[in-house]
Design a protein around this motif. Structure first.
Motif, PDB file in Angstrom:
ATOM      1  N   THR A 172       0.861  -1.157   0.019  1.00  0.00           N
ATOM      2  CA  THR A 172       0.347  -0.228   0.154  1.00  0.00           C
ATOM      3  C   THR A 172       0.859   1.491   0.135  1.00  0.00           C
ATOM      4  OG1 THR A 172      -1.413  -1.284   1.265  1.00  0.00           O
ATOM      5  CG2 THR A 172      -1.834   0.853   1.118  1.00  0.00           C
ATOM      6  N   ALA A 173       1.958   1.454   1.151  1.00  0.00           N
ATOM      7  CA  ALA A 173       2.642   2.501   0.716  1.00  0.00           C
ATOM      8  C   ALA A 173       3.838   2.505  -0.235  1.00  0.00           C
ATOM      9  CB  ALA A 173       4.007   2.545   1.920  1.00  0.00           C
ATOM     10  N   TYR A 174       3.739   1.182  -1.143  1.00  0.00           N
ATOM     11  CA  TYR A 174       4.361   1.065  -2.273  1.00  0.00           C
ATOM     12  C   TYR A 174       3.822   2.297  -3.305  1.00  0.00           C
ATOM     13  CZ  TYR A 174       7.477   0.464  -6.248  1.00  0.00           C
ATOM     14  OH  TYR A 174       7.343   0.361  -7.598  1.00  0.00           O
ATOM     15  N   SER A 175       2.425   1.746  -3.456  1.00  0.00           N
ATOM     16  CA  SER A 175       1.310   2.250  -4.738  1.00  0.00           C
ATOM     17  C   SER A 175       1.427   3.093  -4.005  1.00  0.00           C
ATOM     18  CB  SER A 175       0.271   1.544  -3.964  1.00  0.00           C
ATOM     19  OG  SER A 175       0.390  -0.032  -4.459  1.00  0.00           O
ATOM     20  N   ASN A 176       1.339   4.131  -2.713  1.00  0.00           N
ATOM     21  CA  ASN A 176       1.386   5.398  -2.672  1.00  0.00           C
ATOM     22  C   ASN A 176       2.665   6.027  -3.096  1.00  0.00           C
ATOM     23  OD1 ASN A 176      -1.293   5.388  -1.621  1.00  0.00           O
ATOM     24  ND2 ASN A 176      -0.633   5.345   1.007  1.00  0.00           N
ATOM     25  N   LEU A 177       3.919   5.584  -2.516  1.00  0.00           N
ATOM     26  CA  LEU A 177       5.456   5.857  -3.525  1.00  0.00           C
ATOM     27  C   LEU A 177       5.641   6.861  -4.765  1.00  0.00           C
ATOM     28  CD1 LEU A 177       8.096   6.948  -2.411  1.00  0.00           C
ATOM     29  CD2 LEU A 177       8.439   4.879  -3.846  1.00  0.00           C
ATOM     30  N   ILE A 178       4.486   5.654  -5.635  1.00  0.00           N
ATOM     31  CA  ILE A 178       4.396   5.916  -6.769  1.00  0.00           C
ATOM     32  C   ILE A 178       3.428   6.385  -7.159  1.00  0.00           C
ATOM     33  CG2 ILE A 178       5.553   4.186  -8.002  1.00  0.00           C
ATOM     34  CD1 ILE A 178       3.404   2.252  -8.356  1.00  0.00           C
ATOM     35  N   ALA A 179       2.778   7.192  -6.728  1.00  0.00           N
ATOM     36  CA  ALA A 179       1.414   8.270  -6.418  1.00  0.00           C
ATOM     37  C   ALA A 179       1.973   9.323  -6.211  1.00  0.00           C
ATOM     38  CB  ALA A 179       0.064   8.458  -6.384  1.00  0.00           C
ATOM     39  N   SER A 180       2.853   9.963  -5.090  1.00  0.00           N
ATOM     40  CA  SER A 180       3.095  10.765  -4.845  1.00  0.00           C
ATOM     41  C   SER A 180       4.607  11.539  -5.630  1.00  0.00           C
ATOM     42  CB  SER A 180       4.325   9.955  -3.547  1.00  0.00           C
ATOM     43  OG  SER A 180       5.772   9.408  -3.628  1.00  0.00           O
ATOM     44  N   ASP A 181       5.149  12.790  -4.177  1.00  0.00           N
ATOM     45  CA  ASP A 181       5.821  13.488  -5.106  1.00  0.00           C
ATOM     46  C   ASP A 181       7.420  12.878  -5.418  1.00  0.00           C
ATOM     47  OD1 ASP A 181       6.522  13.854  -2.822  1.00  0.00           O
ATOM     48  OD2 ASP A 181       5.536  15.663  -2.611  1.00  0.00           O
ATOM     49  N   ALA A 182       7.485  11.775  -4.912  1.00  0.00           N
ATOM     50  CA  ALA A 182       9.361  10.635  -5.049  1.00  0.00           C
ATOM     51  C   ALA A 182       9.693  10.294  -5.858  1.00  0.00           C
ATOM     52  CB  ALA A 182       9.117   9.702  -3.704  1.00  0.00           C
ATOM     53  N   VAL A 183       8.407  10.599  -7.001  1.00  0.00           N
ATOM     54  CA  VAL A 183       8.808   9.721  -8.432  1.00  0.00           C
ATOM     55  C   VAL A 183       9.036  11.536  -9.333  1.00  0.00           C
ATOM     56  CG1 VAL A 183       7.067   8.249  -8.673  1.00  0.00           C
ATOM     57  CG2 VAL A 183       6.710  10.251  -9.642  1.00  0.00           C
ATOM     58  N   VAL A 184       9.209  13.068  -8.646  1.00  0.00           N
ATOM     59  CA  VAL A 184       9.934  13.681  -9.672  1.00  0.00           C
ATOM     60  C   VAL A 184      11.251  14.064  -8.534  1.00  0.00           C
ATOM     61  CG1 VAL A 184       9.437  15.484  -9.320  1.00  0.00           C
ATOM     62  CG2 VAL A 184       7.758  14.454 -10.168  1.00  0.00           C
ATOM     63  N   SER A 185      12.314  14.096  -9.280  1.00  0.00           N
ATOM     64  CA  SER A 185      13.302  14.967  -8.586  1.00  0.00           C
ATOM     65  C   SER A 185      14.484  15.268  -9.676  1.00  0.00           C
ATOM     66  CB  SER A 185      14.209  13.631  -8.009  1.00  0.00           C
ATOM     67  OG  SER A 185      14.605  12.431  -8.623  1.00  0.00           O
ATOM     68  N   ASP A 186      15.123  16.131  -8.732  1.00  0.00           N
ATOM     69  CA  ASP A 186      16.435  16.411  -9.831  1.00  0.00           C
ATOM     70  C   ASP A 186      16.529  16.156 -11.595  1.00  0.00           C
ATOM     71  OD1 ASP A 186      17.700  19.715 -10.305  1.00  0.00           O
ATOM     72  OD2 ASP A 186      19.478  17.597 -10.336  1.00  0.00           O
ATOM     73  N   ALA A 187      16.641  16.543 -12.969  1.00  0.00           N
ATOM     74  CA  ALA A 187      16.863  16.248 -13.513  1.00  0.00           C
ATOM     75  C   ALA A 187      17.846  16.871 -14.274  1.00  0.00           C
ATOM     76  CB  ALA A 187      15.458  15.562 -14.696  1.00  0.00           C
ATOM     77  N   SER A 188      18.622  17.567 -13.285  1.00  0.00           N
ATOM     78  CA  SER A 188      19.611  19.013 -14.577  1.00  0.00           C
ATOM     79  C   SER A 188      20.635  17.955 -14.927  1.00  0.00           C
ATOM     80  CB  SER A 188      20.044  19.817 -13.593  1.00  0.00           C
ATOM     81  OG  SER A 188      19.553  19.950 -12.280  1.00  0.00           O
ATOM     82  N   TYR A 189      20.918  18.331 -16.079  1.00  0.00           N
ATOM     83  CA  TYR A 189      22.036  18.274 -17.166  1.00  0.00           C
ATOM     84  C   TYR A 189      23.005  19.390 -17.240  1.00  0.00           C
ATOM     85  CZ  TYR A 189      19.777  17.638 -21.445  1.00  0.00           C
ATOM     86  OH  TYR A 189      19.007  17.785 -21.943  1.00  0.00           O
ATOM     87  N   ILE A 190      24.297  18.468 -18.190  1.00  0.00           N
ATOM     88  CA  ILE A 190      25.008  19.320 -18.506  1.00  0.00           C
ATOM     89  C   ILE A 190      25.402  18.044 -19.570  1.00  0.00           C
ATOM     90  CG2 ILE A 190      27.217  20.566 -18.985  1.00  0.00           C
ATOM     91  CD1 ILE A 190      26.642  21.923 -15.928  1.00  0.00           C
ATOM     92  N   ARG A 191      25.381  18.487 -21.506  1.00  0.00           N
ATOM     93  CA  ARG A 191      25.659  17.359 -21.627  1.00  0.00           C
ATOM     94  C   ARG A 191      26.436  18.085 -23.174  1.00  0.00           C
ATOM     95  NH1 ARG A 191      20.814  13.154 -23.576  1.00  0.00           N
ATOM     96  NH2 ARG A 191      21.326  12.395 -21.712  1.00  0.00           N
ATOM     97  N   VAL A 192      27.333  17.247 -23.327  1.00  0.00           N
ATOM     98  CA  VAL A 192      28.121  18.102 -24.456  1.00  0.00           C
ATOM     99  C   VAL A 192      27.738  17.402 -25.956  1.00  0.00           C
ATOM    100  CG1 VAL A 192      30.505  17.570 -25.755  1.00  0.00           C
ATOM    101  CG2 VAL A 192      30.355  17.773 -23.493  1.00  0.00           C
ATOM    102  N   LYS A 193      26.960  17.984 -25.940  1.00  0.00           N
ATOM    103  CA  LYS A 193      25.941  17.178 -27.355  1.00  0.00           C
ATOM    104  C   LYS A 193      26.644  17.086 -28.384  1.00  0.00           C
ATOM    105  CE  LYS A 193      21.609  16.916 -27.664  1.00  0.00           C
ATOM    106  NZ  LYS A 193      20.643  16.116 -27.143  1.00  0.00           N
ATOM    107  N   ASN A 194      27.385  17.438 -29.231  1.00  0.00           N
ATOM    108  CA  ASN A 194      27.736  17.666 -29.893  1.00  0.00           C
ATOM    109  C   ASN A 194      29.537  18.463 -30.485  1.00  0.00           C
ATOM    110  OD1 ASN A 194      28.244  18.953 -32.450  1.00  0.00           O
ATOM    111  ND2 ASN A 194      27.351  17.161 -33.415  1.00  0.00           N
ATOM    112  N   ILE A 195      30.113  17.288 -30.665  1.00  0.00           N
ATOM    113  CA  ILE A 195      31.538  17.862 -31.047  1.00  0.00           C
ATOM    114  C   ILE A 195      31.530  17.456 -32.744  1.00  0.00           C
ATOM    115  CG2 ILE A 195      34.360  17.199 -30.688  1.00  0.00           C
ATOM    116  CD1 ILE A 195      33.274  16.445 -27.681  1.00  0.00           C
ATOM    117  N   SER A 196      32.728  18.505 -33.727  1.00  0.00           N
ATOM    118  CA  SER A 196      32.454  18.576 -34.842  1.00  0.00           C
ATOM    119  C   SER A 196      33.482  18.372 -34.708  1.00  0.00           C
ATOM    120  CB  SER A 196      31.683  18.697 -35.600  1.00  0.00           C
ATOM    121  OG  SER A 196      31.642  19.047 -36.501  1.00  0.00           O
ATOM    122  N   LEU A 197      34.801  17.690 -35.902  1.00  0.00           N
ATOM    123  CA  LEU A 197      36.221  18.453 -36.197  1.00  0.00           C
ATOM    124  C   LEU A 197      36.496  17.882 -36.900  1.00  0.00           C
ATOM    125  CD1 LEU A 197      38.402  15.995 -33.995  1.00  0.00           C
ATOM    126  CD2 LEU A 197      38.158  18.119 -34.000  1.00  0.00           C
ATOM    127  N   ALA A 198      36.516  18.903 -38.209  1.00  0.00           N
ATOM    128  CA  ALA A 198      36.816  19.070 -39.385  1.00  0.00           C
ATOM    129  C   ALA A 198      38.415  19.584 -40.090  1.00  0.00           C
ATOM    130  CB  ALA A 198      35.647  20.010 -39.725  1.00  0.00           C
TER     131      ALA A 198
END
Lengths: 460, 1095
Positions: free
Chosen positions: B1009-1035
């Motif tokens: 029951t507590a687990y079911s509440n967990l996945i309906a809770s704000d615990a499913v939301v957390s920080d998803a920040s990122y820094i990504r080297v999206k593209n490198i191009s060498l020519a």
């Protein structure tokens, strides 16, 4: 030159903007498989399909107010003294304990479905009046049926909820803000509708041999009931007699097991089951093969029956599990999988006898009342009564109605209320939870949230 | 005038005028003049003249002066024809002054002799010129270029042949010659009277052409907010969806790749979420043709959902993408502009030499991020502990992982199911050139790639792009044709194995038995069998556009744009019986077939007029749009196949059931206009308006008007500012716009009171029921946008920055308006008074860090800080959105139970009991502590070139909260499913409490029951920040010597990487697509290629 160009551009613009062809350009072909209102009422065939849609809507839903687990027969049976609740659904329990929350989903389901059906009648009536392409006879027939059905739905709305908003158009902008109309106003409205419908319809069923579309007798039957509810005894007798007198068309079935068969001689109006391989959903919900999960009879209810009453054996059945016997309504016997034998009864002749008996009794014509009661008793294998006082006659009629019309379209619940016996009967049975205000169901809370013009019933 | 007198005067006048400076008189002549003056006995200064006229000839002017003064004018024959018309407005001015004005800048000289005004050709003074010229670039005339006199409002527009003429030009005048996309030039008019002015393509970013709705402008003068990405930055990214190339590059544009599967869904939003229930999709226009970008995929299973047909456009064929953001830029698209507009312009030929370019690439792609999952020993520990906690024993009919499977087996299912390397092959050949008046560009491309899934899956695409531009012999008629066509075919697994790869126990058995058949061990959901249920699709796309332009008069263009699009997709999803677990008892195969066709056409007649009006330049554009989009789709399931080899046709099927069959039509009409007034290159005002009609609304609600006002002030053109700041600032612009745009993305036919057939017959006939309420009332959603910006360039253009602020209020929102049940329906589509506010601050800085002969380093950085707020929502509580939104909060608000942690004593999750009733229940305990969305986002591009070597590094960064792994996985830790390593920090006992609930495998316990509440809770939301080297191009570009040896003009080797490296503390697979539906994370792609150009 500049002026010339401006002039030129202006003229061109005018051509485009004032030309009605722009509007024409924006008219597109209708989507596949759907028809617009104007197309529906352009010919008899599609207009007729629109009335069939209303009947189909009542019949196809396994969980709607006409039949099944969310029907008036089940829920009002729980509210009254007919049925015990075996469902774990909190909303069903609330009906059983007469403690219905305004948030109750089953309650708002009844409300919404009744008004949805009313909308369908309104849109049919609107469509018919706006169209000039429907032939006279079809127009008469369809208007009559729609008026009848709308009256039928309003009858239940006012008896379940008290005064209710009276929606007679399809304009949602108006309907959304309607106030409750006094019960008397609604009754007058539906009486007028039915009187009109009686003129429009004939004694023939548009469905031919099948008694699955309203005819003049269906209108009379509902009128008789409404005159009974509004204490208009003379009119009540006239209307009931109009049906009872049509012996060629309507007769009580000698055999009780035949009453609920399709096109039984007792049927004034039936709903044809539409879902393939399914008979009535009442059979689905009431007939028990194992421990009840929805409803079964209150054991006390069975004590009302006289021992010789054949209805006890023909219309009631039981199942014993682990030394416990559960009784259940067995008016409808055909469950799914069987060939279609039974139609859902909306109006039947024996109610008309009982209506007329009550009207006679109220007018002091006790002998006539006795005759009508005994017609019903005789068929159930019971000895005739010869009552003398108005009061005892009425009491006998009430009892007869209880055992004849049980678990059909909330008759018991509505009878207890209209004869002011609810407090007496249920107050004891359902103490300490019972309150007089429980005779009316609450207006769904969401309705009041969305339409501030609505008020809640007392006690909620 | 008497003849004798005339002769005398003539003689005198000749004497006078032939002197070099006629103000200086010699003695003899002086005498004569004095005599005449006395003789005439008059003082011209005493005569006063009033004269007001426009564009009158000198002759007319002199007649009027004669009439007012009684003087006579005398001219030599034919002299006045050389003069130009004048504008004059004088009131009670002395005659001398008036004459001064009349003859100013004329090639004439005059003299008042007695009561005679003598006019003669001024042979000695060439100061006033009549000049003609042409403006050219690369040998071609430049039409509609602006030629303006510096310091004056006078100017002209060049004609179709680049020609212009200016009269009465004083010598030493400076002409400012400008045209969008070219460097503005200042030309000194010397003695030559026929000028040839050469314009050079803009070297400065500020003057580069920017494609906007129905035209082009430049960054320098545009009052609107437009982001642009050029072909170079698109071309160096190994992506197949052009939208992905935009990711992080344009402030205000947020793009999220929902899946790593090629051609999968890409979510795009410009300026935040405006609409609650209707579409938030931008409006796409490809070469002037609106492109229906809605997905065609119906049967894509879970692998391709909402994939856009934009993938049919080869990114290599794109010249530029403009993102129109503010009202000034989007109002010309009226009802379709509310969510921004993305304009894609494909490559066109130019007037250079014929060139053939070949491009060939090979590459690899792999899943870029994986989740750390439990190994078999850890998994078994979890399972056993769960049973111990539950005080039960494993059940041999359920818990196969503990009792029947090999507990020493340890499989990394991510490696097995999504761990392959995908290979990419891409070829492209383009030819561009010219032929007198015609330029052309033709290219063909082919791309094929495999997948990261085990099996022979592929996705291949062929594309063709052709562009022809031709100009008539007399240069009055121009025709542009552009065609983009593509074909694709793909075979993919119907179901994405990613979710399976995260949940299969590490000791689950192999998918195959030793004999190669599928392993149907009990309790094992065989992933390899699922991978043999295929999704096959083939599609084609055509976008063709013809643009005609005719110049009947100088400055006027009559244009017409005709376009068609056609997109077709056929999908088959066969399900062979051998891929279904035999225990299900299915003995026949089935197959899903889906077809969808979207066709559209557009016709847009337009007029464009450029004119110098009063003190400034006026540009007027007006036009009309007629558009039609038809959609047809059907979707059917064929079942009962005995022979699985027939699954790709319906022939062998026993039953065919139609799931869906629909057709719809959408029509659109609009009239638009844009008026631009450019005053002294300093103040620019734009008024845009559009009246739109759409078939999506009821007849009396079809039309609506939209419009915008834009203003730009080029501050550095102000002399008083220039003198002070020009040492630092080269350019500064303050711009602002305000306007209303609309949104009609509500689907077709929503207003029509249609009836639909009943499911079953009644009385042996099918009935009809109203499908929805008749609603003629709803109309357009409207979006009011305000945009203020400041653009500047400083330190010799080495630093350029842009700051913008926008504020939009989206109102009149079309949502399901909740109705009371009395109306018969719970909802009606209506314009509820919902107001959604979006605002953002956007920064963009471009710097030139190093520039020398061999080295160049530039950096560009952008940042967007968006905010979103639900300002009003009447009847929110009665609506579908009651548990989703809160008035006064962002639309990103996440309403859920509020997770508090693990109870140290019991090891059970606890939540905030908002209503204090002792238990956690919906909806009373919903809290709103978190948002799901971006706090800020942006990107940084560094481009460095050193001699022949160049490198681009693009870094994308996002600060956001998002859904973590709990959102997608629905098994409680302890059950028969693998879990991320995070669960190891579970509660074990009072001494080691942990932050994860105690393990359990019971479905009916407090833990569950507590687990079911967990996945309906704000615990499913957390920080998803990122820094990504999206593209490198060498020519590396080869130098001239090598090129000559291999007989090419250009040769380039390049290495490109996408999603190279990510820094994130995200709890889940990938912070970009997050755990939504557990789709494949974006892939890391490396490609290596060569591009060779021959002349």
């Amino acid at each position: 030159m500049f002026r010339r160009i401006v002039h030129f551009a202006f003229v061109i613009s005018l051509i485009f903007l004032t030309n009605t062809s722009c509007k024409k350009f924006l008219s597109v072909r209708p989507p596949n498989g759907q028809l617009t209102t104007s197309a529906i009422f352009a010919n008899d065939s599609t207009a007729t399909a629109a009335i069939l849609g209303i009947y189909e809507g009542l019949s196809s839903e396994s969980e709607a107010f006409p039949s099944g687990r969310k029907s008036l027969s089940v829920l009002c049976g729980l509210s009254a003294d007919e049925l015990d609740n075996y469902s774990g659904i909190p909303d069903a329990k609330q009906f059983y304990f007469n403690d219905i929350s305004p948030d109750n989903g089953l309650n708002s389901g009844i409300w919404d479905q009744l008004y949805e059906s009313i909308y369908r009648c309104n849109s049919l009536l609107d469509g018919l009046s706006a169209s000039s392409k429907i032939t006279f006879q079809v127009r008469q027939q369809l208007s009559g049926e729609a008026l009848f059905l709308r009256a039928y739905f309003y009858f239940y709305l006012i008896n379940l909820y008290g005064s209710v908003p009276l929606s007679t158009t399809t304009t949602y902008q108006e309907n959304d803000k309607l106030q409750r109309s006094p019960i008397k106003t609604v009754y007058n409205y539906i009486k007028n509708d039915l009187i009109t419908a009686r003129q429009l319809l004939t004694e023939e069923y548009a469905s031919g041999r099948e008694r699955i579309r309203a005819n003049r007798s269906a209108v009379n039957a509902l009128l008789a009931r409404i005159y009974l509810y509004t204490h208009n005894w003379e009119q009540c007798i006239t209307s009931a007699t109009a049906i009872i007198g049509r012996k060629n068309q309507y007769q009580l079935c000698g055999n009780l097991t035949d009453v609920f068969l399709k096109n039984s001689s007792e049927a004034i109006l039936q709903l044809q089951p539409t879902v393939p391989r399914y008979n009535t959903f009442d059979a689905e919900v009431f007939i028990l093969n194992s421990i009840p999960t929805v409803v079964a009879f209150r054991p006390e209810f069975l004590s009302v029956f006289e021992t010789a009453d054949k209805r006890m054996t023909s219309w009631i059945s039981s199942i014993s599990i682990d030394n416990t016997t559960f009784y259940f309504p067995y008016k409808y016997k055909a469950k799914s999988g069987e060939s279609i034998k039974e139609y859902l009864m909306m109006l039947r002749l024996s109610e008309q006898y009982l209506i007329r008996a009550e009207a006679y009794a109220q007018l002091g014509r006790v002998d006539n009342a006795n005759t009508d009661i005994n017609t019903i008793r005789e068929r159930a294998g019971l000895s005739p009564l010869s009552l003398t006082s108005i009061d005892s006659t009425l009491q006998a009629i009430y009892k007869e109605r209880q055992v004849e019309l049980f678990t059909e379209w909330a008759h018991r619940w509505l009878d207890l209320k209209r004869t002011c016996r609810a407090d007496y009967t249920l107050g004891f049975l359902k103490s300490p939870g019972w309150r007089s205000e429980d005779t009316l169901y609450p207006i769904p809370r969401s309705e009041i949230t969305l339409n501030p013009n609505l008020t809640q019933n007392a006690g909620y | 005038m008497r003849p004798g007198c005339k002769t005398f005067i003539l003689y005198t006048a000749n004497l006078l005028l032939c002197t070099k400076h006629y103000g200086v008189l010699t003695g003899k002549h002086f005498f004569i003049v004095i005599t005449i003056s006395l003789f005439c006995n008059a003082a011209s200064a005493q005569h006063r003249v009033s004269l007001s006229a426009r564009q009158i000839t000198i002759e007319e002017a002199l007649r009027k002066i004669e009439a007012q003064t009684g003087y006579h004018a005398w001219t030599e024959d034919g002299v006045l024809e050389k003069a130009h018309k004048i504008d004059i407005d004088v009131n009670n001015l002395g005659l001398e002054q008036v004459l001064e004005i009349v003859f100013r800048n004329q090639p004439l000289a005059y003299k008042v002799i007695g009561q005679t005004i003598v006019v003669k050709l001024n042979k000695e003074n060439p100061a006033l010129l009549y000049i003609k010229g042409i403006v050219v670039s690369e040998g071609q005339p430049v039409e509609s270029a602006s030629v303006q006199l510096k310091g004056s409002a006078r100017g002209v527009i060049t004609g179709t042949k680049g020609e212009f003429s200016l009269a009465r030009i004083p010598t030493d005048t400076i002409l400012i010659v400008s045209y969008v996309g070219y460097q503005t030039r200042e030309v000194i008019v010397g003695d030559e009277k026929v000028l040839q002015i050469e314009l050079f393509k803009a070297a400065q970013q500020l003057d580069e052409p920017v494609v906007i709705g129905y035209g082009t402008t430049s960054k320098r003068t545009n009052p609107g907010s437009v982001g642009i990405l050029d072909s170079r930055q698109i071309g160096i990214q190994p992506v197949t969806n052009p939208l992905l190339a935009l990711q992080g590059r344009i402030p205000g544009l947020f793009i999220q790749q929902a899946t790593g599967v090629t051609d999968g869904e890409v979510k795009v939003s410009i300026g935040g979420q405006n609409s609650i229930a209707s579409g938030n999709e931008p409006f796409y226009v490809i070469d002037g043709v609106p492109f229906p970008s809605a997905t065609l995929i119906q049967a894509g299973g879970r692998i391709l959902v909402n994939g856009s047909p934009l993938v049919y456009l080869n990114p290599q064929d794109i010249e530029s993408i403009s993102i129109l953001k503010d009202a000034d830029a989007t109002a010309i698209y009226g009802s379709r502009g509310a969510n921004g507009v993305i304009l894609i312009t494909t490559k066109k030929g130019n007037f250079g030499n014929t060139k053939i370019t070949g491009y060939s690439v090979i590459g690899i792609a792999r899943v870029a991020s994986k989740m750390k999952l439990l190994s078999t020993p850890e998994y078994l520990t979890m399972r056993r502990e769960a049973f111990k906690n539950d005080q039960t024993e494993p059940d041999p009919t359920v818990d196969y992982d503990l009792l029947s499977w090999d507990t020493t087996r340890n499989i990394d299912w991510q490696k097995e199911l999504i761990g392959r390397t995908a290979y990419i092959f891409q070829e492209r050949l383009s030819i561009s050139g010219r032929n007198k008046q015609t330029t052309y560009y033709v290219s063909g491309g082919y791309r094929r790639e495999t997948t990261v899934f085990p099996g022979t899956f592929y996705n291949s695409k062929g594309s063709l792009h052709a562009s022809f531009n031709t100009i008539g012999e007399n240069r009055k008629l121009a025709l542009n044709l552009s065609v983009n066509a593509a074909l694709d075919t793909k075979t993919l697994p119907a179901l994405e194995p990613t979710a399976k790869s995260l949940t299969l126990p590490p000791n689950a058995p192999s998918g195959y038995n030793t004999d190669g058949t599928f392993n149907w061990a009990p309790g094992y959901d065989n992933p390899n069998a699922k991978l043999h249920q295929l999704y096959k699709a083939c599609g084609n796309n055509l976008i063709a556009d013809v643009n005609l332009a005719y110049n009947p008069l100088k400055g006027l263009k009559v244009k017409a744009n005709f376009g068609i699009t056609s997109t077709v997709l056929k999908e088959i999803t066969p399900v062979p019986v051998n891929t279904i677990n035999p225990v299900l008892g299915i003995t026949t195969s089935s197959s899903l077939f889906a077809n969808k066709v979207v066709r559209s056409w557009i016709a847009e007649p337009q007029f464009e007029y450029i004119y110098y009006l009063g003190p400034g330049k006026l540009t007027l554009l007006t036009g009309f749009t007629f558009q039609d989009i038809s959609t047809n789709n059907d979707n059917l399931v064929a079942s009962g196949y005995i022979d699985p080899s027939q699954l790709e046709t319906t022939n062998g099927a026993a039953n065919i059931d139609i799931l869906d069959k629909n057709s719809s039509q959408y029509r659109y009409f609009g009239a638009f206009t844009r008026l631009r007034y450019d005053l002294k290159n300093r103040y620019i005002m734009e008024v845009t308006g559009r009246r739109d009609g759409s078939s999506r609304f009821a007849p009396n609600r079809q039309f609506a008007t939209f419009g915008a006002l834009g203003f730009a002030w080029l501050m550095m053109e102000e002399p008083w500012l220039k003198s002070k700041l020009s040492k630092v600032f080269n350019f500064a612009k303050l711009r602002s716009s305000y306007g209303i745009t609309g949104n009609d993305q509500i689907g077709d036919y929503q207003f029509v009171d249609t009836w639909q057939p009943t499911t079953y017959p009644y009385d042996n006939r099918i009935g009809l029921n109203p499908l929805r309420l008749y609603n003629s009332e709803y109309g357009w959603e409207s979006n009011r946008k305000l945009n203020v910006g400041f653009d500047a360039a400083l330190l010799k253009n080495r630093i350029q920055f842009v700051i913008s602020y926008y504020l939009s209020h989206s109102s009149n929102q079309l949502i399901e308006y909740p109705l009371s049940g009395i109306t018969g329906f719970p909802y009606v589509q209506g314009n509820l008074g919902v107001i959604v506010m979006n605002r953002a601050v956007e920064w963009e800085i471009n710097t030139l860090n190093i520039k020398s002969a061999s080295t160049k380093w530039t950096t560009s950085l952008n940042l967007t800080i968006p905010r979103n707020k639900l300002r009003a929502f009447p009847k929110l509580l009665g609506s579908n959105y009651a548990y989703q939104y809160i008035i006064g909060r962002s639309l990103n608000v996440f309403k859920a139970f509020h997770f508090l942690g693990v109870n140290g004593n019991t090891g059970i999750y606890i939540f905030e009991d908002v209503d204090k009733d002792g238990h956690i229940s919906f909806p009373n305990d919903l809290a709103a502590n978190k948002n799901v969305g971006q706090k800020f986002y942006g990107g940084m591009l560094n481009t460095v070139s050193y001699k022949q070597l160049s490198m681009d590094i693009f870094i994308q960064f996002i600060k956001q909260t998002g859904y973590n792994y709990l959102y997608g996985i629905s098994s409680m830790p302890g059950m028969l499913a693998n879990q991320p390593k995070y669960v190891l920090s579970r509660w074990q006992n009072l001494q080691s409490p942990g932050d994860v609930e105690r393990f359990s495998q019971q479905v009916n316990g407090v833990t569950y029951t507590a687990y079911s509440n967990l996945i309906a809770s704000d615990a499913v939301v957390s920080d998803a920040s990122y820094i990504r080297v999206k593209n490198i191009s060498l020519a590396y570009c080869f130098s001239g010597r090598i090129l000559r040896r291999i007989r090419t003009t250009q040769a380039k080797l390049f290495l490109q990487g996408q999603n190279v490296f990510t820094i994130s503390s995200y709890k889940g697979v990938d912070p970009e697509n997050q755990s939504i539906n557990n789709t494949l994370p974006p892939l890391r792609i490396y490609i290596f290629g060569v591009e060779i150009t021959f002349n």
